[in-house]
Design a protein around this motif. Sequence first.
Motif, PDB file in Angstrom:
ATOM      1  N   TYR A  77     -42.983 -50.468  83.944  1.00 23.58           N
ATOM      2  CA  TYR A  77     -43.907 -49.763  83.054  1.00 23.58           C
ATOM      3  C   TYR A  77     -44.666 -50.742  82.175  1.00 23.58           C
ATOM      4  O   TYR A  77     -45.865 -50.628  81.988  1.00 23.58           O
ATOM      5  N   GLU A 108     -48.629 -51.683  82.306  1.00 26.10           N
ATOM      6  CA  GLU A 108     -49.435 -51.543  81.087  1.00 26.10           C
ATOM      7  C   GLU A 108     -50.232 -52.834  80.817  1.00 26.10           C
ATOM      8  O   GLU A 108     -51.391 -52.788  80.458  1.00 26.10           O
ATOM      9  N   TRP A 159     -51.107 -39.666  75.157  1.00 20.59           N
ATOM     10  CA  TRP A 159     -49.874 -40.209  75.706  1.00 20.59           C
ATOM     11  C   TRP A 159     -48.665 -39.287  75.689  1.00 20.59           C
ATOM     12  O   TRP A 159     -47.580 -39.712  75.993  1.00 20.59           O
ATOM     13  N   ASP A 165     -41.547 -36.960  73.936  1.00 22.72           N
ATOM     14  CA  ASP A 165     -41.325 -37.854  72.809  1.00 22.72           C
ATOM     15  C   ASP A 165     -42.189 -37.366  71.644  1.00 22.72           C
ATOM     16  O   ASP A 165     -43.419 -37.306  71.759  1.00 22.72           O
ATOM     17  N   ARG A 197     -47.143 -46.646  71.504  1.00 20.44           N
ATOM     18  CA  ARG A 197     -46.950 -46.953  72.926  1.00 20.44           C
ATOM     19  C   ARG A 197     -46.037 -48.171  73.089  1.00 20.44           C
ATOM     20  O   ARG A 197     -45.139 -48.181  73.935  1.00 20.44           O
ATOM     21  N   PHE A 210     -42.523 -47.245  72.307  1.00 15.90           N
ATOM     22  CA  PHE A 210     -41.989 -46.441  73.408  1.00 15.90           C
ATOM     23  C   PHE A 210     -41.536 -47.348  74.554  1.00 15.90           C
ATOM     24  O   PHE A 210     -40.456 -47.167  75.112  1.00 15.90           O
ATOM     25  N   HIS A 211     -42.350 -48.355  74.893  1.00 16.37           N
ATOM     26  CA  HIS A 211     -41.979 -49.313  75.941  1.00 16.37           C
ATOM     27  C   HIS A 211     -40.685 -50.053  75.582  1.00 16.37           C
ATOM     28  O   HIS A 211     -39.816 -50.241  76.436  1.00 16.37           O
ATOM     29  N   SER A 266     -46.130 -40.394  78.648  1.00 14.80           N
ATOM     30  CA  SER A 266     -44.807 -40.909  78.283  1.00 14.80           C
ATOM     31  C   SER A 266     -43.709 -40.031  78.879  1.00 14.80           C
ATOM     32  O   SER A 266     -42.657 -40.538  79.290  1.00 14.80           O
ATOM     33  N   HIS A 267     -43.933 -38.730  78.946  1.00 13.79           N
ATOM     34  CA  HIS A 267     -42.936 -37.820  79.507  1.00 13.79           C
ATOM     35  C   HIS A 267     -42.695 -38.124  80.994  1.00 13.79           C
ATOM     36  O   HIS A 267     -41.546 -38.205  81.444  1.00 13.79           O
ATOM     37  N   GLU A 314     -40.716 -41.304  81.444  1.00 13.23           N
ATOM     38  CA  GLU A 314     -39.283 -41.112  81.181  1.00 13.23           C
ATOM     39  C   GLU A 314     -38.616 -40.391  82.356  1.00 13.23           C
ATOM     40  O   GLU A 314     -37.517 -40.751  82.770  1.00 13.23           O
TER      41      GLU A 314
END
Length: 186
Positions: free
Chosen positions: A179, A183, A109, A101, A161, A164-165, A113-114, A117
């Motif tokens: 996720y 978090e 992150w 991302d 973040r 992204f969520h 994040s990768h 996903e």
Amino acid sequence: HPSYYHRNSIQQLELPQRKAALIVPAFETLHYRLTFPKSKAELLSMLDMGFLYTFRYHVWPKGHAPTDYAKWRTATVPYRVAWQPDFEPYVVVRRDCPKYDQRFVGFGWNKVSHIMELDAQEYELLVLPNAFMIHMPHAPSFDISKFRLSAGYRGCLQTLREEFHQDLSRRYGAAALKYLTAERSL
């Protein structure tokens, strides 16, 4: 030879036909000069003598703990591990896997994040039993310095973040709730 081992693993695990991320266990040294271990046995000996540590063990153990280094010590075949919050292993994946991302440039992150996903897309997370990498010491990056010194930088990262969520929730629905729950419980 590492590239031969990786190619062999990719063929044996049928990676071209399988959604899998092959995890390369990461270690680090505090020594600027190090004779790179020629085998897993040699690496384990260096680990036991304190010349090597599991990666970021002292500062960020959550990043690599799910690799399960205790299991890796005696593993002879690849083994599956489960996603956990803040997991950021080094992986070998097919070219057509989800891309990083681009919101997460600089420090913070990008790998986390990768992996989230990949997990959301039901990639298997498989630890390679005879692969390893060693992180060598170097001066802190400009971006990690900004992260540590700037509340604004950390605030922006938190906003990204959260975005992204939300994007994960839109794309993967209820499956992405784990996720967000993870978090919030940290």
